[in-house]
Design a protein around this motif. Structure first.
Motif, PDB file in Angstrom:
ATOM      1  N   LEU A  19      -1.733  -6.935  -1.303  1.00  0.00           N
ATOM      2  CA  LEU A  19      -2.926  -6.180  -1.677  1.00  0.00           C
ATOM      3  C   LEU A  19      -3.879  -7.039  -2.496  1.00  0.00           C
ATOM      4  O   LEU A  19      -5.086  -7.095  -2.239  1.00  0.00           O
ATOM      5  CB  LEU A  19      -2.528  -4.924  -2.465  1.00  0.00           C
ATOM      6  CG  LEU A  19      -3.661  -4.003  -2.896  1.00  0.00           C
ATOM      7  CD1 LEU A  19      -4.399  -3.436  -1.693  1.00  0.00           C
ATOM      8  CD2 LEU A  19      -3.103  -2.869  -3.749  1.00  0.00           C
ATOM      9  N   LEU A  20      -3.333  -7.743  -3.470  1.00  0.00           N
ATOM     10  CA  LEU A  20      -4.152  -8.588  -4.340  1.00  0.00           C
ATOM     11  C   LEU A  20      -4.805  -9.725  -3.558  1.00  0.00           C
ATOM     12  O   LEU A  20      -5.991 -10.028  -3.740  1.00  0.00           O
ATOM     13  CB  LEU A  20      -3.298  -9.138  -5.488  1.00  0.00           C
ATOM     14  CG  LEU A  20      -4.044  -9.870  -6.595  1.00  0.00           C
ATOM     15  CD1 LEU A  20      -5.100  -8.974  -7.228  1.00  0.00           C
ATOM     16  CD2 LEU A  20      -3.060 -10.348  -7.653  1.00  0.00           C
ATOM     17  N   ALA A  23      -7.591  -8.302  -1.466  1.00  0.00           N
ATOM     18  CA  ALA A  23      -8.695  -7.901  -2.340  1.00  0.00           C
ATOM     19  C   ALA A  23      -9.479  -9.109  -2.815  1.00  0.00           C
ATOM     20  O   ALA A  23     -10.717  -9.095  -2.837  1.00  0.00           O
ATOM     21  CB  ALA A  23      -8.162  -7.102  -3.524  1.00  0.00           C
ATOM     22  N   HIS A  24      -8.781 -10.162  -3.213  1.00  0.00           N
ATOM     23  CA  HIS A  24      -9.464 -11.376  -3.668  1.00  0.00           C
ATOM     24  C   HIS A  24     -10.266 -11.998  -2.535  1.00  0.00           C
ATOM     25  O   HIS A  24     -11.401 -12.449  -2.751  1.00  0.00           O
ATOM     26  CB  HIS A  24      -8.471 -12.403  -4.216  1.00  0.00           C
ATOM     27  CG  HIS A  24      -8.076 -12.160  -5.642  1.00  0.00           C
ATOM     28  ND1 HIS A  24      -8.980 -12.032  -6.660  1.00  0.00           N
ATOM     29  CD2 HIS A  24      -6.845 -12.017  -6.224  1.00  0.00           C
ATOM     30  CE1 HIS A  24      -8.355 -11.820  -7.805  1.00  0.00           C
ATOM     31  NE2 HIS A  24      -7.046 -11.797  -7.565  1.00  0.00           N
ATOM     32  N   GLU A  26     -11.728 -10.598  -0.164  1.00  0.00           N
ATOM     33  CA  GLU A  26     -12.909  -9.776   0.091  1.00  0.00           C
ATOM     34  C   GLU A  26     -13.782  -9.626  -1.153  1.00  0.00           C
ATOM     35  O   GLU A  26     -14.817  -8.966  -1.112  1.00  0.00           O
ATOM     36  CB  GLU A  26     -12.495  -8.384   0.583  1.00  0.00           C
ATOM     37  CG  GLU A  26     -11.745  -8.391   1.904  1.00  0.00           C
ATOM     38  CD  GLU A  26     -12.629  -8.839   3.064  1.00  0.00           C
ATOM     39  OE1 GLU A  26     -13.838  -8.516   3.062  1.00  0.00           O
ATOM     40  OE2 GLU A  26     -12.107  -9.518   3.965  1.00  0.00           O
ATOM     41  N   ARG A  28     -13.094  -7.987  -4.018  1.00  0.00           N
ATOM     42  CA  ARG A  28     -13.122  -6.624  -4.561  1.00  0.00           C
ATOM     43  C   ARG A  28     -11.831  -6.242  -5.277  1.00  0.00           C
ATOM     44  O   ARG A  28     -11.364  -5.105  -5.198  1.00  0.00           O
ATOM     45  CB  ARG A  28     -13.427  -5.619  -3.458  1.00  0.00           C
ATOM     46  CG  ARG A  28     -12.424  -5.631  -2.324  1.00  0.00           C
ATOM     47  CD  ARG A  28     -12.664  -4.504  -1.339  1.00  0.00           C
ATOM     48  NE  ARG A  28     -11.508  -4.400  -0.501  1.00  0.00           N
ATOM     49  CZ  ARG A  28     -11.466  -4.757   0.779  1.00  0.00           C
ATOM     50  NH1 ARG A  28     -12.532  -5.189   1.378  1.00  0.00           N
ATOM     51  NH2 ARG A  28     -10.342  -4.636   1.455  1.00  0.00           N
ATOM     52  N   ALA A  29     -11.258  -7.173  -6.005  1.00  0.00           N
ATOM     53  CA  ALA A  29      -9.974  -6.914  -6.671  1.00  0.00           C
ATOM     54  C   ALA A  29     -10.041  -5.717  -7.610  1.00  0.00           C
ATOM     55  O   ALA A  29      -9.157  -4.856  -7.594  1.00  0.00           O
ATOM     56  CB  ALA A  29      -9.507  -8.156  -7.415  1.00  0.00           C
ATOM     57  N   ASN A  30     -11.082  -5.633  -8.425  1.00  0.00           N
ATOM     58  CA  ASN A  30     -11.176  -4.512  -9.364  1.00  0.00           C
ATOM     59  C   ASN A  30     -11.393  -3.188  -8.636  1.00  0.00           C
ATOM     60  O   ASN A  30     -10.819  -2.168  -9.004  1.00  0.00           O
ATOM     61  CB  ASN A  30     -12.293  -4.743 -10.388  1.00  0.00           C
ATOM     62  CG  ASN A  30     -11.918  -5.810 -11.392  1.00  0.00           C
ATOM     63  OD1 ASN A  30     -10.750  -6.004 -11.697  1.00  0.00           O
ATOM     64  ND2 ASN A  30     -12.908  -6.522 -11.889  1.00  0.00           N
ATOM     65  N   ASP A  32     -10.410  -2.422  -5.626  1.00  0.00           N
ATOM     66  CA  ASP A  32      -9.150  -2.037  -4.991  1.00  0.00           C
ATOM     67  C   ASP A  32      -8.164  -1.471  -6.006  1.00  0.00           C
ATOM     68  O   ASP A  32      -7.412  -0.551  -5.691  1.00  0.00           O
ATOM     69  CB  ASP A  32      -8.525  -3.226  -4.252  1.00  0.00           C
ATOM     70  CG  ASP A  32      -9.156  -3.457  -2.887  1.00  0.00           C
ATOM     71  OD1 ASP A  32     -10.160  -2.780  -2.572  1.00  0.00           O
ATOM     72  OD2 ASP A  32      -8.641  -4.306  -2.136  1.00  0.00           O
ATOM     73  N   GLN A  35      -9.146   2.098  -6.567  1.00  0.00           N
ATOM     74  CA  GLN A  35      -8.748   2.894  -5.409  1.00  0.00           C
ATOM     75  C   GLN A  35      -7.235   3.107  -5.388  1.00  0.00           C
ATOM     76  O   GLN A  35      -6.756   4.199  -5.076  1.00  0.00           O
ATOM     77  CB  GLN A  35      -9.192   2.213  -4.117  1.00  0.00           C
ATOM     78  CG  GLN A  35     -10.690   2.250  -3.920  1.00  0.00           C
ATOM     79  CD  GLN A  35     -11.107   1.534  -2.658  1.00  0.00           C
ATOM     80  OE1 GLN A  35     -10.315   1.343  -1.736  1.00  0.00           O
ATOM     81  NE2 GLN A  35     -12.365   1.134  -2.601  1.00  0.00           N
ATOM     82  N   TRP A  36      -6.494   2.074  -5.710  1.00  0.00           N
ATOM     83  CA  TRP A  36      -5.032   2.170  -5.707  1.00  0.00           C
ATOM     84  C   TRP A  36      -4.552   3.209  -6.713  1.00  0.00           C
ATOM     85  O   TRP A  36      -3.634   3.972  -6.459  1.00  0.00           O
ATOM     86  CB  TRP A  36      -4.411   0.804  -5.997  1.00  0.00           C
ATOM     87  CG  TRP A  36      -2.937   0.791  -5.771  1.00  0.00           C
ATOM     88  CD1 TRP A  36      -1.969   0.822  -6.725  1.00  0.00           C
ATOM     89  CD2 TRP A  36      -2.270   0.789  -4.522  1.00  0.00           C
ATOM     90  NE1 TRP A  36      -0.731   0.824  -6.146  1.00  0.00           N
ATOM     91  CE2 TRP A  36      -0.883   0.816  -4.782  1.00  0.00           C
ATOM     92  CE3 TRP A  36      -2.685   0.769  -3.198  1.00  0.00           C
ATOM     93  CZ2 TRP A  36       0.068   0.825  -3.785  1.00  0.00           C
ATOM     94  CZ3 TRP A  36      -1.737   0.773  -2.199  1.00  0.00           C
ATOM     95  CH2 TRP A  36      -0.377   0.802  -2.500  1.00  0.00           C
TER      96      TRP A  36
END
Length: 158
Positions: A19-20, A23-24, A26, A28-30, A32, A35-36
């Motif tokens: 997931l991380l 997210a990185h 794309e 959008r880590a924060n 995601d 959302q998580w």
């Protein structure tokens, strides 16, 4: 650590890193993470539907599905939301009268949403099914002002 606990920890680590990493990549880590944190509130039915939509490449239909879901839900619920705005808080007697009158007029159970707005000066405003019924003192004064100004202007022109 027991074998099952270790296996569980390894799964958690694998899911988290996947997931991380996604997210990185794309950027959008924060987002995601937020959302998580909300995802744990999802029911199994919502998760299954999302998974099916993902498999079918139909995630573009999310807004339409949400809208249709609300339409179907609203069609099943006959309770009508009525927003009542008064200059001061309603007492139990007025609340009961407003509810009774609204239920009789709408021929449905009513859920009252009460708002207090001193700016209306007095009277009452109702919002039902997207329509506003304004019997406030403020509206009455505005109508009087409009009538007087049109009468005065017309009177001078003649």
């Amino acid at each position: 650590m027991s074998g099952s606990k270790r296996a569980e920890a390894e799964k958690v680590e694998a899911y988290t890193r996947a997931l991380l990493e996604a997210a990185h990549s794309e950027g959008r880590a924060n987002a995601d993470l937020v959302q998580w944190q909300h995802a744990r509130k999802f029911t199994p039915e919502v998760l299954e539907t999302l998974a099916a939509m993902q498999r079918e490449d139909d995630l573009g239909l999310l807004d339409q599905v949400a809208k249709r879901y609300k339409e179907l839900l609203d069609a099943q619920d006959t309770t009508v939301s009525v927003t009542v705005t008064t200059a001061v808080p309603m007492d139990d007697s007025l609340r009961s009268k407003v509810r009774s009158k609204a239920e009789a007029d709408l021929k449905s159970p009513v859920y009252l949403v009460e708002r207090v707005d001193p700016a209306i000066i007095g009277g009452i405003m109702l919002e039902v099914r997207g329509k506003r019924y304004d019997a406030s003192v403020r509206a009455q004064l505005a109508n009087i002002r409009k009538t007087l100004s049109s009468t005065f202007i017309e009177g001078e022109e003649k």
